[in-house]
Design a protein around this motif. Structure first.
Motif, PDB file in Angstrom:
ATOM      1  N   THR A  62       0.741  -1.256   0.049  1.00  0.00           N
ATOM      2  CA  THR A  62       0.112  -0.092  -0.096  1.00  0.00           C
ATOM      3  C   THR A  62       0.754   1.371  -0.238  1.00  0.00           C
ATOM      4  O   THR A  62       0.474   2.228  -0.679  1.00  0.00           O
ATOM      5  CB  THR A  62      -1.103  -0.015   1.244  1.00  0.00           C
ATOM      6  OG1 THR A  62      -1.890  -1.003   1.148  1.00  0.00           O
ATOM      7  CG2 THR A  62      -1.810   1.190   1.176  1.00  0.00           C
ATOM      8  N   SER A  63       1.814   1.383   0.775  1.00  0.00           N
ATOM      9  CA  SER A  63       2.679   2.624   1.034  1.00  0.00           C
ATOM     10  C   SER A  63       3.574   2.793  -0.384  1.00  0.00           C
ATOM     11  O   SER A  63       4.066   3.872  -0.411  1.00  0.00           O
ATOM     12  CB  SER A  63       3.558   2.460   2.150  1.00  0.00           C
ATOM     13  OG  SER A  63       4.508   1.070   1.954  1.00  0.00           O
ATOM     14  N   LYS A  64       3.758   1.787  -1.126  1.00  0.00           N
ATOM     15  CA  LYS A  64       4.667   1.898  -2.413  1.00  0.00           C
ATOM     16  C   LYS A  64       3.445   2.282  -3.616  1.00  0.00           C
ATOM     17  O   LYS A  64       4.426   2.922  -4.830  1.00  0.00           O
ATOM     18  CB  LYS A  64       5.230   0.856  -2.786  1.00  0.00           C
ATOM     19  CG  LYS A  64       6.005  -0.050  -1.310  1.00  0.00           C
ATOM     20  CD  LYS A  64       7.161   0.674  -0.770  1.00  0.00           C
ATOM     21  CE  LYS A  64       7.654   0.004   0.286  1.00  0.00           C
ATOM     22  NZ  LYS A  64       6.609  -0.287   1.385  1.00  0.00           N
ATOM     23  N   LYS A  65       2.410   1.924  -3.630  1.00  0.00           N
ATOM     24  CA  LYS A  65       1.657   2.198  -4.668  1.00  0.00           C
ATOM     25  C   LYS A  65       1.500   3.746  -5.280  1.00  0.00           C
ATOM     26  O   LYS A  65       1.218   4.701  -4.279  1.00  0.00           O
ATOM     27  CB  LYS A  65       0.143   1.648  -4.518  1.00  0.00           C
ATOM     28  CG  LYS A  65      -0.735   1.700  -5.832  1.00  0.00           C
ATOM     29  CD  LYS A  65      -1.707   0.801  -5.296  1.00  0.00           C
ATOM     30  CE  LYS A  65      -2.598   0.618  -6.805  1.00  0.00           C
ATOM     31  NZ  LYS A  65      -3.895  -0.409  -6.466  1.00  0.00           N
ATOM     32  N   GLY A  66       1.860   4.177  -6.380  1.00  0.00           N
ATOM     33  CA  GLY A  66       1.890   5.470  -6.977  1.00  0.00           C
ATOM     34  C   GLY A  66       3.256   5.835  -6.999  1.00  0.00           C
ATOM     35  O   GLY A  66       3.532   6.773  -7.924  1.00  0.00           O
TER      36      GLY A  66
END
Length: 128
Positions: A62-66
């Protein structure tokens, strides 16, 4: 079997970008799903992103998406991790891993035990 070699790590300033590569030798890479993990000093190895055998399905922490993008070129037997807007918290050794037991993304694609083959890692250091 497959052998994995990561490259592309290095020192970068905060806000910068890096593209890591995971080159495979041995059996054709299209027979494997692949993931990137990372391990910071004193911490456990954490999941970053995974990609299925054909490259048309991906899964991110989640923290890496984007900020991070995983991709692959099976003709070149290589998987990539494009990392943008890097910050000091991204400093770690980055590992690629592969499995032939499940070619598509599964609920276990973010776990270490899902993968049978690992590279030696490449160091990424982000300075503030």
């Amino acid at each position: 079997q497959v052998q994995l070699v990561e490259s592309g790590g290095g020192l970068v300033q905060a806000g910068g970008s890096l593209r890591l590569s995971c080159a495979a030798s041995g059996r054709a890479f299209s027979n494997y799903a692949v993931a990137w993990f990372r391990q910071a000093p004193g911490k456990e190895r954490d999941f970053v992103a995974a990609i299925n055998w054909s490259g048309d399905d991906t899964y991110y922490a989640t923290s890496k998406k984007g900020r991070f993008t995983i991709s692959r070129d099976n003709a070149k037997n290589t998987v990539y991790l494009q990392m943008n807007s890097l910050n000091p918290g991204d400093t770690a050794v980055y590992y690629c891993a592969a499995t032939e037991r499940a070619l598509n993304i599964t609920p276990y694609s973010n776990t270490n035990n899902h993968y049978d083959y690992w590279g030696q890692g490449t160091q990424v250091t982000v300075s503030s």
